[in-house]
Structures are given as structure tokens and as C-alpha cells.
Scaffold this active site. Structure first.
Site, short mmCIF file in Angstrom:
data_model
loop_
_atom_site.label_atom_id
_atom_site.label_comp_id
_atom_site.label_asym_id
_atom_site.label_seq_id
_atom_site.Cartn_x
_atom_site.Cartn_y
_atom_site.Cartn_z
N ASP A 285 0.81 -1.22 0.00
CA ASP A 285 0.00 0.00 0.00
C ASP A 285 0.84 1.27 0.00
OD1 ASP A 285 -2.25 -1.64 0.12
OD2 ASP A 285 -2.34 -1.57 2.30
N GLU A 286 2.04 1.21 -0.59
CA GLU A 286 2.94 2.36 -0.61
C GLU A 286 3.23 2.87 -2.02
OE1 GLU A 286 4.27 4.05 1.84
OE2 GLU A 286 3.94 2.83 3.62
#
Length: 284
Positions: free
Chosen positions: A227-228
């Protein structure tokens, strides 16, 4: 030849003369610019540009002639005829709201693309109400033991079908670092949270526990850091103290559909350029 519609995108170290060289080249080849957008990132000193134009010349000759400009300005670039649709592979799990929405928007012509297949870790019977038509369906069940082999099969599908982009439409499996690397820049995920807040599992429940007044959804490129990846599109909606976690999930589903479809539409029209840990999105 009849005039053809083209998209030209480019990234390079910023320096004077780039816009002039590009516009002059298009003019000298009989082209007419319909839309031009550019961004000079002062922090990275990188220049980004997207040009939509019509031209009677064929794509092969345009690309060949453009090489001199590309070498002169050290461009990373792509030139594509609009009629040459991007090839998309959609991955989903039991939650099918994003999958259904993408199929609907594709069928009404809102998302111009070729759907190469649907991949799921659940069998086709899980989707009794979805009409897949002639779209190939691949059931790749994932367990700790089968994950490496199934990811290898997925990469085979991507290669065989010449997939341009993999779309994770609420695919509820974490991709391995190896697969994330293999699909770098070629995989978009929708996360049910306004990143970077509330990453990981059950973000709506996390938000409810914190009394959040706004919830959101995020479409981003997939990287090995969970999720980066570079963010493409986000949206929010207001919630109140009276909303339950289920209410947040319900409202979140609407956000996820619209955010993912917008991000995919931007990509299909060559409006998204990766800029390190971020992205440049030339909105329509």
C-alpha cells in the site's frame, strides 16, 4: 491516409526547448495538436508531457522520426495510436462490486480497452450473476503452498496475452515481492482507505474505531511495499458518529468503484506518468 489520433507521452530531465521541439515535429509531419499538458517538477528536475494530436502519418514513421528528438533530450517516451487499445487483465476475489463496475463501463464504451481475462482465487461459480461473455476466466486458487506456482501461472498469462496492465479489483491476496517487482508499473490496486492512513486489513473498521469523519479510497500502483505505491486517484465521503462499520463499508464500496474506474480511465488515455514515489496525472 485518413488522419489518425495519437497520444504522445514523455519524461526527461528538464531543459529549455522540449515543448518547441515536440510541437514543431508534430507540425512538420502534418499533425494538429488537440490537447497538450506538461509539468515541470522542481523537486526532481524532471519534465513530464502529454500530447494528443491527429496526423495522417502512420505510427511507425512518426516513431522513427521522433528518435532524434528523444536522443537529443534523453526522453523516456511512448507514442501510440488511440485505436490500439491497451490490453487489461482484471483480478478479483469474492467482493465483485469493482469487477462488475469495470465490466459495465467497458461494455458501454466508457473504458476503451481489451479485457484479456478475469483472474480469481475463487471459482467462476462464485459469480453467478455476472455475464463474462467470451472473456477468458482463470481460476488460480491461492494457499501458502500454491502461491509461488499460481503467481508463475499469472505471469505466463500476462506474457501470453501481452497484457499492458493488471487491475486488482478488490483482489484480496497480497502479491509476493517477486510478483510485485515483475509487474512494476503494470499493476494498479484499489485500496479501501484514504492512504496513507489505515493501511492493511479492515481499514473501515480502523477508521470507525478512531471516530473518523471522512473515509476514502485510493487507486495506486502496486509495489513490494504494501500500500505504498504511487497514488493515481483518491476520493472521500463524509461519515458521522451514527454510522456503523457496516455503513462505512457500504459507503466505501461506492468510493472504490469510482476511484478505480477513474484511475483506469486515466491510464487508458495515457494520462498517468510515474514520478518516483508519486505520479503525474494529467486529468481530463
Amino acid at each position: 491516409m485518413n488522419p489518425e489520433n495519437y497520444y504522445l507521452t514523455l519524461t526527461c530531465p528538464n531543459r529549455p526547448g522540449i515543448i518547441a521541439a515536440v510541437s514543431t515535429y508534430i507540425f512538420e509531419n502534418g499533425g494538429d495538436i488537440d490537447e497538450a499538458q506538461q509539468f515541470d517538477d522542481k523537486a526532481s528536475k524532471q519534465f513530464f508531457m502529454r500530447v494528443s494530436f491527429t496526423c495522417a502519418a502512420d505510427a511507425q514513421s512518426l516513431k522513427a522520426g521522433f528518435n532524434a528528438i528523444a536522443e537529443r533530450f534523453h526522453l523516456t517516451w511512448d507514442l501510440r495510436a488511440v485505436k490500439d487499445l491497451k490490453r487489461i487483465l482484471i483480478m478479483a476475489s469474492k467482493l465483485d462490486h469493482c469487477l462488475v463496475d469495470l465490466l459495465y463501463r467497458w461494455r458501454i464504451g466508457e473504458l476503451p480497452m481489451v479485457i484479456c481475462g478475469i483472474v480469481s482465487n475463487h471459482p467462476r461459480e462464485v459469480y453467478p450473476n455476472i455475464d463474462f461473455g467470451d472473456i477468458p476466466f482463470y481460476h488460480l486458487p491461492v494457499t501458502a503452498e500454491t502461491k509461488p506456482a499460481q503467481e508463475a501461472k499469472l505471469l505466463d498469462i500476462v506474457a501470453q496475452e501481452k497484457v499492458d496492465m493488471v487491475i486488482l479489483a478488490r483482489y484480496m491476496q497480497i502479491l509476493s515481492d517477486n510478483l510485485s517487482t515483475q509487474l512494476s508499473g503494470r499493476c494498479i490496486n484499489v485500496h479501501h482507505s484514504f492512504l496513507p492512513s489505515f493501511k492493511g486489513a479492515k481499514p473501515y473498521h480502523q477508521a470507525h474505531a478512531r471516530g473518523i469523519k471522512l473515509i476514502g479510497a485510493t487507486a495506486h500502483f502496486v509495489t513490494s511495499d504494501l500500500d505504498e505505491g504511487p497514488i493515481i486517484e483518491q476520493d472521500v465521503t463524509r461519515v458521522t458518529h451514527g454510522d456503523t462499520p457496516d455503513d462505512l463499508v457500504r459507503k466505501g464500496r461506492d468510493l472504490e468503484r469510482t476511484v478505480l474506474s477513474r484511475a483506469l480511465r486515466y491510464y487508458l488515455h495515457d494520462r498517468v506518468l510515474i514520478n518516483g514515489a508519486t505520479s503525474v496525472v494529467f486529468s481530463d
